[in-house]
Design an enzyme around this catalytic site. Structure first.
Site, PDB file in Angstrom:
ATOM      1  N   CYS A 111       0.856  -1.181   0.000  1.00  9.40           N
ATOM      2  CA  CYS A 111       0.000   0.000   0.000  1.00  9.40           C
ATOM      3  C   CYS A 111       0.896   1.237   0.000  1.00  9.40           C
ATOM      4  O   CYS A 111       2.075   1.162   0.296  1.00  9.40           O
ATOM      5  CB  CYS A 111      -0.866   0.013   1.248  1.00  9.40           C
ATOM      6  SG  CYS A 111      -1.794  -1.500   1.457  1.00  9.40           S
ATOM      7  N   ARG A 168       1.263   1.740  -6.706  1.00  7.32           N
ATOM      8  CA  ARG A 168       1.695   0.729  -5.746  1.00  7.32           C
ATOM      9  C   ARG A 168       0.554  -0.175  -5.289  1.00  7.32           C
ATOM     10  O   ARG A 168       0.780  -1.300  -4.886  1.00  7.32           O
ATOM     11  CB  ARG A 168       2.259   1.403  -4.507  1.00  7.32           C
ATOM     12  CG  ARG A 168       3.527   2.148  -4.738  1.00  7.32           C
ATOM     13  CD  ARG A 168       3.943   2.789  -3.462  1.00  7.32           C
ATOM     14  NE  ARG A 168       4.279   1.775  -2.483  1.00  7.32           N
ATOM     15  CZ  ARG A 168       5.498   1.411  -2.172  1.00  7.32           C
ATOM     16  NH1 ARG A 168       6.505   1.995  -2.765  1.00  7.32           N
ATOM     17  NH2 ARG A 168       5.736   0.497  -1.287  1.00  7.32           N
ATOM     18  N   TRP A 173      -3.961  -1.899  -1.209  1.00  8.13           N
ATOM     19  CA  TRP A 173      -3.953  -3.120  -2.008  1.00  8.13           C
ATOM     20  C   TRP A 173      -4.296  -4.213  -1.006  1.00  8.13           C
ATOM     21  O   TRP A 173      -3.478  -4.563  -0.165  1.00  8.13           O
ATOM     22  CB  TRP A 173      -2.573  -3.327  -2.626  1.00  8.13           C
ATOM     23  CG  TRP A 173      -2.515  -4.449  -3.631  1.00  8.13           C
ATOM     24  CD1 TRP A 173      -2.783  -4.377  -4.961  1.00  8.13           C
ATOM     25  CD2 TRP A 173      -2.135  -5.803  -3.375  1.00  8.13           C
ATOM     26  NE1 TRP A 173      -2.618  -5.606  -5.550  1.00  8.13           N
ATOM     27  CE2 TRP A 173      -2.225  -6.499  -4.600  1.00  8.13           C
ATOM     28  CE3 TRP A 173      -1.756  -6.519  -2.233  1.00  8.13           C
ATOM     29  CZ2 TRP A 173      -1.931  -7.849  -4.722  1.00  8.13           C
ATOM     30  CZ3 TRP A 173      -1.469  -7.864  -2.348  1.00  8.13           C
ATOM     31  CH2 TRP A 173      -1.548  -8.513  -3.587  1.00  8.13           C
ATOM     32  N   ASN A 231       1.131   0.226   6.056  1.00  7.37           N
ATOM     33  CA  ASN A 231       1.565  -0.613   4.940  1.00  7.37           C
ATOM     34  C   ASN A 231       2.327  -1.782   5.544  1.00  7.37           C
ATOM     35  O   ASN A 231       3.276  -1.560   6.300  1.00  7.37           O
ATOM     36  CB  ASN A 231       2.486   0.210   4.014  1.00  7.37           C
ATOM     37  CG  ASN A 231       3.118  -0.642   2.926  1.00  7.37           C
ATOM     38  OD1 ASN A 231       2.548  -1.646   2.504  1.00  7.37           O
ATOM     39  ND2 ASN A 231       4.293  -0.240   2.457  1.00  7.37           N
ATOM     40  N   GLY A 232       1.885  -3.008   5.263  1.00 12.58           N
ATOM     41  CA  GLY A 232       2.567  -4.174   5.843  1.00 12.58           C
ATOM     42  C   GLY A 232       1.533  -5.181   6.305  1.00 12.58           C
ATOM     43  O   GLY A 232       0.378  -5.142   5.873  1.00 12.58           O
ATOM     44  N   GLU A 277       9.997 -13.906 -19.737  1.00 11.59           N
ATOM     45  CA  GLU A 277       9.670 -12.484 -19.550  1.00 11.59           C
ATOM     46  C   GLU A 277       8.608 -12.025 -20.560  1.00 11.59           C
ATOM     47  O   GLU A 277       7.676 -11.299 -20.202  1.00 11.59           O
ATOM     48  CB  GLU A 277      10.961 -11.648 -19.673  1.00 11.59           C
ATOM     49  CG  GLU A 277      10.784 -10.138 -19.860  1.00 11.59           C
ATOM     50  CD  GLU A 277      10.169  -9.404 -18.671  1.00 11.59           C
ATOM     51  OE1 GLU A 277       9.936 -10.028 -17.627  1.00 11.59           O
ATOM     52  OE2 GLU A 277       9.905  -8.204 -18.820  1.00 11.59           O
ATOM     53  N   LYS A 332       5.012 -10.615 -19.331  1.00 13.21           N
ATOM     54  CA  LYS A 332       4.562  -9.264 -19.667  1.00 13.21           C
ATOM     55  C   LYS A 332       3.216  -9.310 -20.356  1.00 13.21           C
ATOM     56  O   LYS A 332       2.323  -8.551 -20.047  1.00 13.21           O
ATOM     57  CB  LYS A 332       5.614  -8.609 -20.564  1.00 13.21           C
ATOM     58  CG  LYS A 332       5.827  -7.174 -20.351  1.00 13.21           C
ATOM     59  CD  LYS A 332       6.787  -6.781 -19.260  1.00 13.21           C
ATOM     60  CE  LYS A 332       6.621  -7.448 -17.925  1.00 13.21           C
ATOM     61  NZ  LYS A 332       7.703  -7.154 -17.014  1.00 13.21           N
ATOM     62  N   GLU A 347       0.387 -10.421 -17.786  1.00 14.09           N
ATOM     63  CA  GLU A 347       0.029  -9.528 -16.677  1.00 14.09           C
ATOM     64  C   GLU A 347      -0.704  -8.270 -17.125  1.00 14.09           C
ATOM     65  O   GLU A 347      -1.510  -7.736 -16.377  1.00 14.09           O
ATOM     66  CB  GLU A 347       1.224  -9.199 -15.779  1.00 14.09           C
ATOM     67  CG  GLU A 347       2.315  -8.368 -16.375  1.00 14.09           C
ATOM     68  CD  GLU A 347       3.465  -8.107 -15.397  1.00 14.09           C
ATOM     69  OE1 GLU A 347       3.235  -7.946 -14.198  1.00 14.09           O
ATOM     70  OE2 GLU A 347       4.626  -8.047 -15.871  1.00 14.09           O
ATOM     71  N   HIS A 405       8.032 -32.203 -24.653  1.00 14.44           N
ATOM     72  CA  HIS A 405       7.697 -32.891 -23.396  1.00 14.44           C
ATOM     73  C   HIS A 405       6.345 -32.453 -22.841  1.00 14.44           C
ATOM     74  O   HIS A 405       6.097 -32.594 -21.647  1.00 14.44           O
ATOM     75  CB  HIS A 405       8.809 -32.663 -22.367  1.00 14.44           C
ATOM     76  CG  HIS A 405      10.132 -33.213 -22.803  1.00 14.44           C
ATOM     77  ND1 HIS A 405      10.342 -34.553 -22.995  1.00 14.44           N
ATOM     78  CD2 HIS A 405      11.291 -32.597 -23.132  1.00 14.44           C
ATOM     79  CE1 HIS A 405      11.592 -34.747 -23.416  1.00 14.44           C
ATOM     80  NE2 HIS A 405      12.182 -33.566 -23.507  1.00 14.44           N
ATOM     81  N   LYS A 425       3.003  -2.664  -7.868  1.00  7.68           N
ATOM     82  CA  LYS A 425       4.373  -2.431  -8.318  1.00  7.68           C
ATOM     83  C   LYS A 425       5.393  -2.989  -7.349  1.00  7.68           C
ATOM     84  O   LYS A 425       6.342  -3.645  -7.727  1.00  7.68           O
ATOM     85  CB  LYS A 425       4.572  -0.915  -8.462  1.00  7.68           C
ATOM     86  CG  LYS A 425       5.965  -0.509  -8.895  1.00  7.68           C
ATOM     87  CD  LYS A 425       6.117  -0.725 -10.364  1.00  7.68           C
ATOM     88  CE  LYS A 425       7.499  -0.429 -10.872  1.00  7.68           C
ATOM     89  NZ  LYS A 425       7.749  -1.267 -12.067  1.00  7.68           N
TER      90      LYS A 425
HETATM   91  C1  G6P Z   1       6.090  -6.976  -8.718  1.00  6.27           C
HETATM   92  C2  G6P Z   1       6.072  -6.112  -9.960  1.00  6.27           C
HETATM   93  C3  G6P Z   1       7.005  -6.683 -11.015  1.00  6.27           C
HETATM   94  C4  G6P Z   1       8.404  -6.849 -10.441  1.00  6.27           C
HETATM   95  C5  G6P Z   1       8.399  -7.670  -9.144  1.00  6.27           C
HETATM   96  C6  G6P Z   1       9.742  -7.607  -8.425  1.00  6.27           C
HETATM   97  O1  G6P Z   1       5.521  -8.205  -8.990  1.00  6.27           O
HETATM   98  O2  G6P Z   1       4.763  -6.045 -10.475  1.00  6.27           O
HETATM   99  O3  G6P Z   1       7.041  -5.823 -12.130  1.00  6.27           O
HETATM  100  O4  G6P Z   1       9.217  -7.475 -11.382  1.00  6.27           O
HETATM  101  O5  G6P Z   1       7.429  -7.143  -8.242  1.00  6.27           O
HETATM  102  O6  G6P Z   1       9.966  -6.286  -8.009  1.00  6.27           O
HETATM  103  P1  G6P Z   1      11.382  -5.655  -7.678  1.00  6.27           P
HETATM  104  O7  G6P Z   1      11.064  -4.248  -7.245  1.00  6.27           O
HETATM  105  O8  G6P Z   1      11.951  -6.473  -6.552  1.00  6.27           O
HETATM  106  O9  G6P Z   1      12.215  -5.711  -8.897  1.00  6.27           O
END
Ligand code: G6P
Length: 603
Positions: free
Chosen positions: A2, A27, A75, A101-102, A476, A480, A483, A499, A598
């Protein structure tokens, strides 16, 4: 997870809180809430489910008096997404207002105990126990009451606390969740994220774990004296400019991100790199014979590329762990092991948990981090910043390029300390220096990639395949796409198709194949043939000049040639663009995909 912000100063608090919340919305964003104190009447408080950006026009019409306040963007973790569960949370007398937050892990026991003592709860959250505990312990001094409260809780927190009866004060505390104090002109702010306060001040103090700070209109104190540091980002950098989305802006900054990561660090004559953070421990690094990379999400995929680089060029056995798995396994370590933590935010709880564990075991800890002053950058013994600038879109893009470029420099650094020849060192350094220009040329393909997205947006399932250095890029690319577009996408090593995945191939199940001209090119061609033989459409990422691939696949995106170890830094760019255009064409909320945040600061 959050976002939290507090304001105390000479200006009206509400506009500062509102704009801070908007800047932090990336966030966590299922609901929001405010509380503003003023001396004359009852505090203003307001909390609701929804997006702050959508509520803004209505909120701007409110007349909110008062120079002290707090705001939160949620969140959900404990308790559903409802108005009642949004922060702030108050006590029985509506005197205490608290945002958090936590996670409070022992909230159930505390809640039961408090209910027995007569407290009445109005939400399902873990946070509300904090407000009632502060109420219980409040005896004239708010910070002491918070101190006593925190002795009872188990978990993580960044807290901003206000009391109606003590309206000239903000009290804040942290444990494993980020809290920074902003020191402005006639004003103080507190926030979980620099972007929330950057328009007010760039002078900040990072609160450490177990510290409590008290902010008053004209002074502040923490339990111990701390130096101020400067945020390196400018407010403009955290702005969308003319781009429709932060994600597109950030992809367009990818060449610059590579440039920033390598600037001043390449030593072409010596065929090596200069990384201050590693130089500090250079002698110890010579004895390292095992590396453990720990990271989550996209940073984890960057680390997987790093493993290939470090093993091939430095000859050091390297393992890669996901933060949430690493914290619960028993890694085999000794005094010659070093652990490298890779994180954009430097605040990812699972990655930080692994870091704590490694510190306990006296392993040398190194950070590859983007955010200056973040918990990871402070807690690791040493480290290297990726200098990617603020990344706002939830889905990480440019930070990935910063991480890959940094890992490539790590491979050169470790390699040159060991068996890598001067000639090879010079070659890698020279190819690294060319990457920003090559990356720019890929961005020129954006209109073509958009056209491909038009064509492929009709499909609902995708395989992404790659081998060796480009296997993590397949992961990746799939991450991407899924998500932000909510389409089903899976990344798989080309050799694994037979496989299992091949069973799904049909004319409605396309495959995106990263098939660059490198040591596994022929193998990838065979994998593509396997897919084509079963009627699956294929789009390939290939190297300029490869005419053969055209005959084989339905669509090709060409990228320039570079060293095999550096191809991931280029091959991922079209995949980022492809995911972006697919999501945008499907009308998705590109920057803020549903259910994601994020910076994941909870376990
Ligand atoms: C979240 C974000 C991702 C990111 C991951 C790790 O899941 O949505 O985009 O890759 O966290 O975050 P960091 O800040 O540790 O790279």
């Amino acid at each position: 997870m959050c976002g939290i912000i507090g304001y105390i100063g000479k200006k009206p608090a509400f506009p500062a809180l509102l704009s801070g919340l908007k800047r932090m919305e990336y966030r966590g964003y299922d609901s929001y809430g405010f509380c503003v104190l003023n001396n004359e009447k009852e505090p203003f408080f307001h909390k609701k489910v929804g997006k702050i950006s959508e509520a803004e026009p209505e909120l701007l019409n409110l007349e909110v008096k008062g120079n002290i306040g707090q705001a939160h963007t949620r969140w959900a973790t404990t308790g559903a997404v409802t108005d009642q569960n949004a922060h702030p949370h108050w006590d029985c007398k509506k005197n205490i207002f608290l945002i958090h937050n936590g996670i409070i892990e022992n909230h159930k026991d505390l809640r039961e105990k408090l209910i027995k003592e007569g407290h009445e709860f109005s939400s399902e959250t873990d946070t509300e126990v904090l407000s009632h505990l502060v109420e219980k312990y409040l005896d004239g001094n708010l910070e002491e009451a918070l101190q006593k409260t925190l002795r009872e809780v188990r978990g993580t927190y960044g807290i901003v606390l206000l009391a109606k009866d003590d309206p000239q004060k903000i009290v804040t505390a942290r444990l494993s969740s980020p809290v920074i104090l902003g020191i402005g002109q006639d004003e103080f702010l507190v926030a979980s994220d620099p972007s929330a306060i950057i328009t007010h001040t760039r002078q900040v103090i990072n609160l450490d774990d177990n510290e409590i700070a008290v902010l008053k209109p004209d002074n502040f104190f923490i339990l111990k004296e701390k130096p101020t540091v400067s945020i390196e980002w400018t407010p403009e950098e955290a702005d969308k400019k003319d781009y429709p989305h932060f994600m597109l802006k950030e992809i367009m900054e990818e060449p610059e991100t590579i440039e920033n990561a390598i600037r001043g660090r390449l030593m072409p004559e010596e065929g090596t790199v200069k990384l201050g953070g590693l130089d500090k421990v250079a002698e110890r690094l010579k004895d390292i014979n095992k590396l453990i990379l720990v990271a989550c999400g996209t940073a984890n995929y960057a680390s997987r590329v790093g493993k290939y680089m470090l093993e091939e060029y430095a000859g050091i056995p390297t393992s890669v762990d996901i933060g949430s798995e690493f914290r619960y396994r028993k890694p085999i370590i000794d005094e010659n092991t070093a652990a490298i933590f890779v994180s954009q935010s430097g605040e990812t709880a699972d990655t930080l948990a692994g870091l704590k564990e490694m510190k306990k075991k006296n392993v040398l800890t190194i950070g590859i981090t983007n955010v200056v002053g973040s918990t990871q950058s402070r807690e690791t013994e040493t480290g290297v910043y990726t200098r990617s600038g603020p990344e706002i879109a939830v889905a990480s893009t440019k930070a990935f390029l910063g991480q890959l470029s940094t890992l490539a420099m790590f491979a050169v650094y470790f390699g040159r300390q060991r068996n890598m020849s001067l000639v090879m060192g010079k070659r890698v350094v020279s190819e690294l220096s060319k990457l920003p220009e090559l990356a720019k040329s890929i961005l020129n393909l954006a209109p073509d990639i958009k056209k491909l997205a038009e064509k492929y947006k009709e499909f609902e399932n995708f395989w992404f395949i790659g081998r060796k250095y480009n296997f993590p890029i397949a992961l990746e690319g799939a991450l991407k796409l899924k998500e932000i577009s909510y389409l089903h996408a899976e990344g798989v090593a080309g050799g694994e198709l037979k496989h299992g995945p091949l069973a799904l191939i049909q004319d409605n199940f396309p495959t995106i194949a990263i098939c660059t001209s490198d040591s596994v090119y022929e193998k990838m061609v065979s994998n593509i043939e396997e897919v084509k033989a079963r009627g699956g459409p294929v789009m390939a990422i290939a190297t300029e000049g490869d005419e053969r691939i055209k005959e084989l696949v339905d669509d090709v995106i060409y990228i320039p040639k570079t060293l095999e170890m550096l191809t991931p830094i280029l091959s991922v760019i079209p995949l980022h663009l492809f995911a972006y255009y697919m999501a945008d064409l499907l009308g998705r909320n590109v920057d803020k995909p549903r259910n994601l945040a994020k910076s994941v600061t909870v376990e």
